[in-house]
Design a protein around this motif. Structure first.
Motif, PDB file in Angstrom:
ATOM      1  N   GLN A 258      40.525  42.040  33.645  1.00 26.84           N
ATOM      2  CA  GLN A 258      39.136  42.505  33.550  1.00 26.84           C
ATOM      3  C   GLN A 258      38.959  43.454  32.370  1.00 26.84           C
ATOM      4  N   ILE A 259      39.949  44.297  32.133  1.00 24.39           N
ATOM      5  CA  ILE A 259      39.867  45.219  31.003  1.00 24.39           C
ATOM      6  C   ILE A 259      39.860  44.441  29.694  1.00 24.39           C
ATOM      7  N   MET A 260      40.697  43.428  29.577  1.00 27.85           N
ATOM      8  CA  MET A 260      40.739  42.627  28.354  1.00 27.85           C
ATOM      9  C   MET A 260      39.388  41.955  28.104  1.00 27.85           C
ATOM     10  N   THR A 261      38.783  41.426  29.146  1.00 26.24           N
ATOM     11  CA  THR A 261      37.462  40.800  29.003  1.00 26.24           C
ATOM     12  C   THR A 261      36.427  41.819  28.555  1.00 26.24           C
ATOM     13  N   ALA A 262      36.468  43.009  29.159  1.00 23.94           N
ATOM     14  CA  ALA A 262      35.521  44.062  28.783  1.00 23.94           C
ATOM     15  C   ALA A 262      35.751  44.517  27.348  1.00 23.94           C
ATOM     16  N   MET A 263      36.999  44.525  26.911  1.00 21.48           N
ATOM     17  CA  MET A 263      37.309  44.894  25.532  1.00 21.48           C
ATOM     18  C   MET A 263      36.705  43.888  24.543  1.00 21.48           C
ATOM     19  N   ALA A 264      36.837  42.609  24.842  1.00 22.93           N
ATOM     20  CA  ALA A 264      36.267  41.586  23.969  1.00 22.93           C
ATOM     21  C   ALA A 264      34.744  41.714  23.904  1.00 22.93           C
ATOM     22  N   ASP A 265      34.125  41.991  25.063  1.00 25.11           N
ATOM     23  CA  ASP A 265      32.671  42.139  25.097  1.00 25.11           C
ATOM     24  C   ASP A 265      32.210  43.351  24.291  1.00 25.11           C
ATOM     25  N   ALA A 266      32.897  44.476  24.451  1.00 26.69           N
ATOM     26  CA  ALA A 266      32.461  45.716  23.809  1.00 26.69           C
ATOM     27  C   ALA A 266      32.690  45.691  22.302  1.00 26.69           C
ATOM     28  N   THR A 267      33.794  45.120  21.886  1.00 26.81           N
ATOM     29  CA  THR A 267      34.139  45.126  20.459  1.00 26.81           C
ATOM     30  C   THR A 267      33.512  43.974  19.696  1.00 26.81           C
ATOM     31  N   GLY A 268      33.130  42.924  20.416  1.00 30.68           N
ATOM     32  CA  GLY A 268      32.638  41.742  19.733  1.00 30.68           C
ATOM     33  C   GLY A 268      33.748  40.952  19.062  1.00 30.68           C
ATOM     34  N   ILE A 269      34.991  41.222  19.447  1.00 26.98           N
ATOM     35  CA  ILE A 269      36.151  40.529  18.888  1.00 26.98           C
ATOM     36  C   ILE A 269      36.703  39.602  19.969  1.00 26.98           C
ATOM     37  N   PRO A 270      36.418  38.314  19.893  1.00 29.87           N
ATOM     38  CA  PRO A 270      36.934  37.411  20.923  1.00 29.87           C
ATOM     39  C   PRO A 270      38.442  37.236  20.794  1.00 29.87           C
ATOM     40  N   PHE A 271      39.131  37.234  21.906  1.00 28.54           N
ATOM     41  CA  PHE A 271      40.572  37.015  21.877  1.00 28.54           C
ATOM     42  C   PHE A 271      41.050  36.559  23.246  1.00 28.54           C
ATOM     43  N   GLU A 272      42.165  35.886  23.248  1.00 28.45           N
ATOM     44  CA  GLU A 272      42.865  35.515  24.463  1.00 28.45           C
ATOM     45  C   GLU A 272      44.186  36.265  24.453  1.00 28.45           C
ATOM     46  N   PRO A 273      44.381  37.209  25.375  1.00 27.64           N
ATOM     47  CA  PRO A 273      45.587  38.036  25.320  1.00 27.64           C
ATOM     48  C   PRO A 273      46.863  37.210  25.463  1.00 27.64           C
ATOM     49  N   LYS A 274      47.906  37.669  24.766  1.00 30.60           N
ATOM     50  CA  LYS A 274      49.209  37.066  24.936  1.00 30.60           C
ATOM     51  C   LYS A 274      49.739  37.402  26.325  1.00 30.60           C
ATOM     52  N   VAL A 275      50.485  36.507  26.892  1.00 34.35           N
ATOM     53  CA  VAL A 275      51.085  36.736  28.203  1.00 34.35           C
ATOM     54  C   VAL A 275      52.576  36.979  28.019  1.00 34.35           C
ATOM     55  N   ALA A 276      53.015  38.140  28.454  1.00 31.35           N
ATOM     56  CA  ALA A 276      54.426  38.505  28.389  1.00 31.35           C
ATOM     57  C   ALA A 276      54.971  38.615  29.810  1.00 31.35           C
ATOM     58  N   PRO A 277      56.290  38.636  29.961  1.00 27.83           N
ATOM     59  CA  PRO A 277      56.861  38.770  31.304  1.00 27.83           C
ATOM     60  C   PRO A 277      56.480  40.097  31.951  1.00 27.83           C
ATOM     61  N   ARG A 278      56.585  40.131  33.253  1.00 26.56           N
ATOM     62  CA  ARG A 278      56.378  41.388  33.985  1.00 26.56           C
ATOM     63  C   ARG A 278      57.307  42.472  33.449  1.00 26.56           C
ATOM     64  N   ARG A 279      56.834  43.706  33.510  1.00 25.19           N
ATOM     65  CA  ARG A 279      57.711  44.839  33.244  1.00 25.19           C
ATOM     66  C   ARG A 279      58.382  45.263  34.538  1.00 25.19           C
ATOM     67  N   PRO A 280      59.661  45.551  34.504  1.00 28.62           N
ATOM     68  CA  PRO A 280      60.350  45.969  35.737  1.00 28.62           C
ATOM     69  C   PRO A 280      59.680  47.190  36.357  1.00 28.62           C
ATOM     70  N   GLY A 281      59.454  47.121  37.668  1.00 31.12           N
ATOM     71  CA  GLY A 281      58.925  48.273  38.386  1.00 31.12           C
ATOM     72  C   GLY A 281      57.421  48.379  38.426  1.00 31.12           C
ATOM     73  N   ASP A 282      56.704  47.484  37.744  1.00 35.54           N
ATOM     74  CA  ASP A 282      55.244  47.540  37.771  1.00 35.54           C
ATOM     75  C   ASP A 282      54.726  47.019  39.119  1.00 35.54           C
ATOM     76  N   PRO A 283      54.115  47.860  39.946  1.00 38.37           N
ATOM     77  CA  PRO A 283      53.543  47.375  41.206  1.00 38.37           C
ATOM     78  C   PRO A 283      52.291  46.559  40.951  1.00 38.37           C
ATOM     79  N   ALA A 284      51.972  45.679  41.880  1.00 36.23           N
ATOM     80  CA  ALA A 284      50.808  44.808  41.721  1.00 36.23           C
ATOM     81  C   ALA A 284      49.503  45.600  41.746  1.00 36.23           C
ATOM     82  N   ARG A 285      49.425  46.610  42.609  1.00 32.98           N
ATOM     83  CA  ARG A 285      48.155  47.320  42.805  1.00 32.98           C
ATOM     84  C   ARG A 285      48.427  48.778  43.153  1.00 32.98           C
ATOM     85  N   ILE A 286      47.756  49.672  42.444  1.00 34.55           N
ATOM     86  CA  ILE A 286      47.748  51.091  42.813  1.00 34.55           C
ATOM     87  C   ILE A 286      46.309  51.586  42.664  1.00 34.55           C
TER      88      ILE A 286
END
Length: 319
Positions: A258-286
């Motif tokens: 959602q943040i990436m979509t909002a960034m594209a809208d606010a900046t007027g710079i369309p992009f599709e973010p690169k997808v990288a592997p999970r970072r160790p220890g990152d919880p799904a939701r906080i």
């Protein structure tokens, strides 16, 4: 009424200083400029360059400006880096807080609002974090913030110090274009820097058990955060009983996608973010509940995700 803001030349601290002025509370800033910026402090606000480790300077500043309370934001704030620099982190965040409390006691300064962190919770196993959620920090940074809360608690028992600690997650946006987040580690400046430099922002993991597969976090606009500090300071000055800690959270959170979509809208710079592997220890939701802060401080979030991103982009363009 004068309040000292430690770290008042930083991204968050400078917004707190402006909020205090708007509320009719005179601020004085103490900052060692290790990560803050002198230009962030208005020319007519007293500024003292110095370290929290200098007890004599702290006491002198409190006395000379007849300070009635302290907002304590100064400290080493990078959780990831703290793993590699634990002694530095403890010195700045624990020893520094102890010396501040020592100077306050020497000058009979009766109240403090402490900038704590949601890092004290570590990786909670609940969908919604409350003040009753168990603390289990996973970095020296998070541990140092929890010890800071303990120092306030114990000093309160010993001396009657009035205090409260504000725990919050990701602070974003800008309340005015001349103030902006200069952290080399935070998501918003990282994404905006990438876009302005022609690089593609990255998402770490898209297979989490969340609605869109990306991590969900709590984000709070820096101006809303500053207002919470004003409300807490006013309550302590008035002698209003407060809880020892308050979470400042949205109750629902937003995803990285959602943040990436909002960034594209606010900046007027369309992009599709690169997808990288999970970072160790990152919880799904906080995500945290802000109900207690709403009850006692009259605090609530007033900025939407679009507001957060737009204001961050405006400040980035200004610089």
């Amino acid at each position: 009424m004068t309040w000292m803001v430690t770290g008042g030349a930083g991204y968050i601290g400078s917004h707190v200083v402006r909020a205090f002025r708007q509320a009719g509370i005179a601020p004085v800033v103490l900052d060692d400029l290790s990560s803050g910026h002198r230009v962030f402090v208005p020319d007519d606000v007293p500024f003292v360059e110095g370290s929290l480790l200098d007890t004599a300077l702290l006491a002198r500043t409190l006395g000379e400006h007849e300070v009635e309370g302290v907002v304590h934001l100064a400290g080493f704030k990078y959780a990831g880096v703290s793993v590699d620099r634990p002694l530095h982190t403890y010195e700045q965040n624990v020893t520094g807080t102890a010396r501040l409390l020592e100077a306050m006691a020497a000058q009979d300064v009766p109240a403090i609002v402490f900038s704590s962190s949601a890092a004290v919770y570590g990786t909670p196993d609940v969908d919604l974090v409350t003040e009753e959620t168990a603390t289990s920090p996973e970095s020296p940074y998070g541990e140092s913030k929890l010890v800071g809360e303990w120092l306030l608690r114990d000093q309160g028992r010993a001396t009657g110090l009035r205090h409260t600690s504000l725990r919050y997650f990701n602070v974003v946006g800008s309340g005015t274009p001349e103030l902006y987040d200069t952290s080399p580690h935070n998501l918003f400046p990282l994404v905006l820097d990438a876009l302005t430099q022609g690089r593609t922002p990255r998402i770490n993991g898209t297979d989490y058990p969340t609605p869109d597969g990306t991590c969900v976090r709590d984000y709070i606009h820096v101006a809303d955060l500053a207002d919470a500090h004003v409300a807490a300071a006013r309550a302590l000055s008035a002698g209003t009983p407060l809880e020892r800690v308050y979470n400042l959270g949205s109750g629902d959170g937003v995803s990285v996608r959602q943040i990436m979509t909002a960034m594209a809208d606010a900046t007027g710079i369309p992009f599709e973010p690169k997808v990288a592997p999970r970072r160790p220890g990152d919880p799904a939701r906080i995500v945290a509940s802000g109900e207690l802060a709403a009850r006692d401080l009259g605090w609530r979030m007033t900025h939407t995700l679009a507001d957060m991103v737009r204001s961050a982009w405006e400040a980035r363009q200004a610089h």
